[in-house]
Scaffold this active site. Structure first.
Site, PDB file in Angstrom:
ATOM      1  N   ALA A 275       0.735  -0.812   0.190  1.00  0.00           N
ATOM      2  CA  ALA A 275       0.145  -0.154  -0.226  1.00  0.00           C
ATOM      3  C   ALA A 275       0.794   1.298  -0.109  1.00  0.00           C
ATOM      4  CB  ALA A 275      -1.077   0.064   1.417  1.00  0.00           C
ATOM      5  N   MET A 276       0.455   2.143  -0.189  1.00  0.00           N
ATOM      6  CA  MET A 276       0.925   3.456  -0.393  1.00  0.00           C
ATOM      7  C   MET A 276       0.121   4.847   0.142  1.00  0.00           C
ATOM      8  SD  MET A 276       2.314   3.699  -4.330  1.00  0.00           S
ATOM      9  CE  MET A 276       2.880   5.507  -4.092  1.00  0.00           C
ATOM     10  N   HIS A 306      -1.277   1.173   9.634  1.00  0.00           N
ATOM     11  CA  HIS A 306       0.089   2.050   9.267  1.00  0.00           C
ATOM     12  C   HIS A 306       0.076   3.515   8.148  1.00  0.00           C
ATOM     13  CE1 HIS A 306       4.471   2.164   7.879  1.00  0.00           C
ATOM     14  NE2 HIS A 306       4.077   2.614   7.594  1.00  0.00           N
ATOM     15  N   GLU A 307      -0.712   3.305   6.735  1.00  0.00           N
ATOM     16  CA  GLU A 307      -1.077   4.227   6.149  1.00  0.00           C
ATOM     17  C   GLU A 307      -1.642   5.667   6.057  1.00  0.00           C
ATOM     18  OE1 GLU A 307       0.808   3.442   3.153  1.00  0.00           O
ATOM     19  OE2 GLU A 307       1.561   1.695   4.200  1.00  0.00           O
ATOM     20  N   HIS A 310       0.014   8.303   7.981  1.00  0.00           N
ATOM     21  CA  HIS A 310       1.355   8.492   7.207  1.00  0.00           C
ATOM     22  C   HIS A 310       0.172  10.116   6.924  1.00  0.00           C
ATOM     23  CE1 HIS A 310       4.884   6.522   6.719  1.00  0.00           C
ATOM     24  NE2 HIS A 310       4.406   5.484   5.881  1.00  0.00           N
ATOM     25  N   GLU A 329       8.831   6.635   8.872  1.00  0.00           N
ATOM     26  CA  GLU A 329       8.143   4.867   8.528  1.00  0.00           C
ATOM     27  C   GLU A 329       7.480   4.595  10.172  1.00  0.00           C
ATOM     28  OE1 GLU A 329       6.929   3.755   6.566  1.00  0.00           O
ATOM     29  OE2 GLU A 329       7.389   4.705   4.443  1.00  0.00           O
TER      30      GLU A 329
HETATM   31 ZN   LIG Z   1       5.243   3.954   5.593  1.00  0.00          ZN
END
Ligand SMILES: [Zn+2]
Length: 433
Positions: A275-276, A306-307, A310, A329
């Site tokens: 994923a991004m 997590h994504e 960001h 990260e």
């Molecule tokens: Zn990441």
């Protein structure tokens, strides 16, 4: 082949330039393997008369004009367009043909073997923005970005900005998006193709929970898109529920609203990473949608958490150069374990981290190839050669250790400071810790 930008070159451009805006025009209807890219860059120069360069990695540059004076495209070497004799205020326009490949970097295309449908993704991380548009591709030169895209019939287009205008349903034509302030060039993205909007709860297509919009009171607007063949996947309702839960948790924990009024989640075919996260757009690889259907499998929820983190650490604030790639990260990893414990029904998340993530970090640290989590690097590529367990897990362990030492409240107070103290409204430029 473009030459990698070094820390020294980046520092020189930072001292010289302030980039105000990019107006990007992309035509994705010109062919299967190429796109037309026209960019207008407005920027100021603190030393009039100085020389610098812009980054463009195109198949062909048809025209480049700086302050009304044509530049010779033949002068482009190693992906660098020389810009001599800068004025205090400058306008650069570059008209180019750029490649559309299957590499996963720059403009990437995918053809569905089932029906021949084509899909396009622009992925500029970490240094591929010049393969899509002419820019000053370094993380500390942020600017307002506006994109206009021409697509073939039957396509939907998603980008970081809000849709201002679009063709009639199913028609070919132009999609115009609103300007997004203070974006790094490598945050530029769009995806286009015959995507469909997934229903939030198995009912009629709704576009997800509502409540967004400027000055919203409710949560950020969620929309999930995928290829038509995946629209009935049993994993989709869980995606909405997970992301809604973690966004609410982060807002409460960090004391900072989600930086974007909406979040488009797109299941992209043949996405290289799982994923991004980009401003207002999250890409997820399609195989995760199948795995998301298993209620006993927390893997997909952990990735989504997590994504989503960001959006704050990576999009809202980030380091000015690649030395501290680990910080975004590590913070995203740390927050995702905290969210898994608090709102995703995974009380053993930190124990799992200790046994898996932290253990792999210890292992990587004992190898001759180990590196510090943070140290000066000359290029983006250098930062990305750090072992993943060091960047992600050792970094998250360091933050958890810090929380144990100073307490959760003190840790959060630093985060509040970081997110409210600098830069454009809602888009500070640098870490303050
Ligand atoms: Zn990441």
């Amino acid at each position: 082949m473009a030459m990698a930008l070094t820390r020294t070159e980046a520092a020189r451009r930072t001292a010289l330039l302030q980039v105000e805006s990019y107006q990007i025009f992309l035509d994705l209807s010109t062919g299967a393997d190429t796109a037309r890219s026209r960019t207008e860059v407005r920027f100021s120069c603190r030393e009039p008369g100085a020389t610098t360069f812009a980054d463009i990695d195109a198949l062909a540059v048809h025209e480049a004009v700086l302050n009304g004076v044509p530049a010779d495209p033949a002068a482009i070497t190693d992906g660098r367009l020389p810009l001599p004799g800068l004025a205090a205020a400058n306008t650069l326009t570059v008209d180019a043909t750029v490649a559309m490949t299957t590499s996963g970097s720059g403009l990437t295309r995918y053809t569905d073997p089932a029906d021949g449908s084509r899909y396009v993704l622009a992925n500029c991380f970490p240094t591929a923005a010049p393969r899509v548009f002419c820019c000053f591709d370094q993380p500390d030169l942020r600017a307002s970005v506006t994109v206009t895209v021409t697509v073939p019939a039957g396509w939907t287009c998603v980008a970081t900005g809000e849709v201002l205008a679009r063709p009639a349903d199913g028609a070919a034509g132009i999609w115009r998006f609103s300007a997004v302030p203070a974006m790094k060039p490598n945050e530029f993205t769009l995806c286009a193709g015959p995507y469909v909007t997934a229903p939030a709860d198995g009912g009629p297509e709704s576009g997800g929970p509502q409540g967004g919009g400027p000055d919203r009171d409710g949560p950020a607007r969620l929309t999930v898109r995928c290829r038509p063949a995946l629209a009935g996947s049993p994993g989709l309702p869980g995606i909405f529920a997970t992301v809604t839960a973690v966004l609410g948790y982060y807002e409460q924990l960090l004391g900072v609203r989600c930086p974007y009024d909406r979040l488009d989640i797109v299941f992209v075919p043949q996405l290289a990473p799982p994923a991004m996260q980009l401003p207002a757009v999250m890409y997820v690889s399609e195989p995760l949608l199948q795995r998301a259907a298993d209620p006993g499998d927390g893997h997909v929820a952990a990735i989504l958490a997590h994504e989503a983190a960001h959006l704050w650490f990576g999009c809202l604030v980030e380091a000015g150069w690649w030395d501290d790639l680990w910080l975004a990260e590590a913070m995203a990893s740390y927050l995702s374990y905290a969210a898994a414990t608090a709102v995703l029904g995974q009380p053993d998340a930190w124990a799992e981290f200790a046994m898996m993530g932290q253990a792999s970090a210890y292992q990587a640290d004992e190898m001759p190839s180990t590196q510090p989590i943070s140290s000066p690097v000359d290029t983006a590529a250098h930062a990305l050669t750090r072992p993943t367990p060091i960047t992600y897990s050792k970094g998250a362990a360091a933050i958890r250790q810090l929380a144990a030492l100073v307490g959760d409240e003190a840790l959060r107070a630093e985060q509040d400071c970081a997110s409210t103290s600098a830069g454009m409204p809602g888009r500070p430029h640098r870490w303050r810790t």
